[in-house]
Design an enzyme around this catalytic site. Structure first.
Site, short mmCIF file in Angstrom:
data_model
loop_
_atom_site.label_atom_id
_atom_site.label_comp_id
_atom_site.label_asym_id
_atom_site.label_seq_id
_atom_site.Cartn_x
_atom_site.Cartn_y
_atom_site.Cartn_z
N ASN A 10 12.77 -48.50 10.58
CA ASN A 10 12.37 -48.60 9.27
C ASN A 10 13.61 -49.28 8.46
O ASN A 10 14.72 -48.82 8.30
CB ASN A 10 12.50 -47.06 8.59
CG ASN A 10 12.05 -47.09 7.10
OD1 ASN A 10 11.74 -48.12 6.70
ND2 ASN A 10 12.28 -45.89 6.58
N LYS A 12 13.62 -50.24 5.47
CA LYS A 12 13.78 -49.84 3.97
C LYS A 12 13.76 -51.24 3.41
O LYS A 12 12.99 -52.22 3.66
CB LYS A 12 15.17 -49.01 4.02
CG LYS A 12 14.93 -47.57 4.88
CD LYS A 12 15.91 -46.77 4.46
CE LYS A 12 15.77 -45.52 5.56
NZ LYS A 12 16.93 -44.69 5.31
N HIS A 99 8.02 -40.27 3.37
CA HIS A 99 9.21 -40.43 3.51
C HIS A 99 10.06 -39.75 2.26
O HIS A 99 9.77 -39.85 1.20
CB HIS A 99 9.68 -41.72 3.57
CG HIS A 99 11.14 -42.29 4.14
ND1 HIS A 99 12.06 -41.87 3.16
CD2 HIS A 99 11.66 -42.29 5.34
CE1 HIS A 99 13.42 -42.18 4.18
NE2 HIS A 99 13.03 -42.52 5.41
N GLU A 101 12.70 -40.64 0.81
CA GLU A 101 13.20 -41.57 -0.37
C GLU A 101 12.02 -41.67 -1.20
O GLU A 101 12.14 -41.78 -2.49
CB GLU A 101 13.58 -42.73 0.25
CG GLU A 101 15.13 -42.75 0.82
CD GLU A 101 15.35 -43.46 1.75
OE1 GLU A 101 14.62 -44.62 2.48
OE2 GLU A 101 16.43 -43.36 2.62
N GLU A 176 12.55 -35.58 9.62
CA GLU A 176 13.92 -36.17 9.00
C GLU A 176 14.55 -35.35 8.02
O GLU A 176 14.10 -35.30 6.82
CB GLU A 176 13.46 -37.61 8.46
CG GLU A 176 12.98 -38.60 9.26
CD GLU A 176 13.25 -39.94 8.48
OE1 GLU A 176 13.72 -40.78 9.38
OE2 GLU A 176 12.84 -40.22 7.50
N GLY A 182 21.08 -41.13 6.47
CA GLY A 182 22.27 -42.22 5.84
C GLY A 182 23.82 -41.51 5.76
O GLY A 182 24.24 -41.91 5.29
N SER A 219 20.29 -40.54 10.70
CA SER A 219 21.85 -40.89 11.38
C SER A 219 21.64 -41.35 12.84
O SER A 219 22.56 -40.95 13.47
CB SER A 219 22.86 -40.05 10.99
OG SER A 219 23.14 -40.06 9.32
#
Ligand code: 13P
Length: 260
Positions: A10, A12, A99, A101, A176, A182, A219
């Protein structure tokens, strides 16, 4: 027969058209000697999908393409959005939905994700459905409550009966944890495997046919990939930051496939 493990990049909001082209030419070459040991999916930004599709058609049929988002309507007055039909035209097979985000930064609700899943079904696209608990959820002992809520909100009877259930074996569910994305922090692989078992049990109960692959994301790196992939129940990984270099992503694929 055991399915090959799945590795999803991904990107992003990274890598434009030129960078995407050189990345995929590089990765295709690296993967050429490695056929069928892994299922590889790349999720570039929308603008690079078309170029990515041309390169993958020419070079490496074993690498599939995913979009990072979709709108639930087939067309209309939705400035800035992209429909599932448009994604089909670019050669996508999968779309990432849910996701964290998108949920947290762009306010997407379970209801939005439910509608997106319906749009994917109509267009013949497959979901990479992301779910994950926040740090607060985890500290309050509410990890499964959160994940269960995110799954049951989208797996509604009307959608399942409309044909969605028939494709579930080809879905990817990505677990996730939000606090692992991250941050360099990761859960123990055994804890991930336990969550994955719960996810498969819920899918078996609600959908009743076919088992999706359940992937871990957050991560993932060259350093921890083998530990995750050697753990039963972890069918692959969804990689963000460490997927931005074809060299590193290929190392993750090679080491992960070997550890499986
Ligand atoms: P990182 O691998 O950068 O933690 O991102 C994970 C992710 O969000 C993949 O979708």
């Amino acid at each position: 027969m055991q399915r090959p493990p799945c590795f999803i990049a991904n990107w992003k909001m990274n890598l434009g058209v030129a960078a995407a082209k050189s990345y995929l030419m590089d990765l295709s070459k690296r993967c050429a000697d490695n056929p069928d040991v892994a299922k590889i999916i790349i999720a570039p930004p929308f603008t690079a999908l078309d170029a990515a599709s041309s390169i993958l058609k020419e070079g490496q049929p074993g690498i599939a393409l995913a979009a990072q988002n979709v709108h639930f309507a087939p067309s209309g007055a939705y400035t800035g959005e992209i429909s599932s039909e448009m994604l089909c035209e670019t050669g996508c097979t999968y779309v990432i939905i849910g996701h964290s985000e998108r949920r947290i930064l762009f306010g997407e609700s379970d209801e939005d994700i439910h509608k997106k899943l319906g749009a994917l079904r109509k267009a013949g696209l497959l979901p990479i459905l992301c779910i994950g608990e926040t740090r607060q959820d985890r500290q309050a002992g509410k990890t499964w409550q959160r994940l269960n809520g995110q799954l049951t909100a989208v797996l509604t009877d009307d959608l399942l009966e409309s044909g969605l259930a028939d494709t579930v074996a080809d879905w990817m569910i990505a677990y996730e944890p939000v606090w692992a994305i991250g941050t360099g922090e990761t859960p123990e692989p055994e804890d991930v495997a336990e969550v994955h078992l719960q996810i498969q049990a819920l899918i078996a109960e609600t959908v009743g046919k076919g088992a999706p692959r359940v992937l871990y994301g957050g991560s993932v790196s060259e350093k921890n990939i083998a530990d995750f992939m050697k753990t039963p129940g972890i069918d692959g990984v969804l990689v963000g930051g460490a997927s931005l270099s074809p060299e590193t992503f290929f190392k993750i694929i090679a080491q992960g496939a070997k550890a499986k």
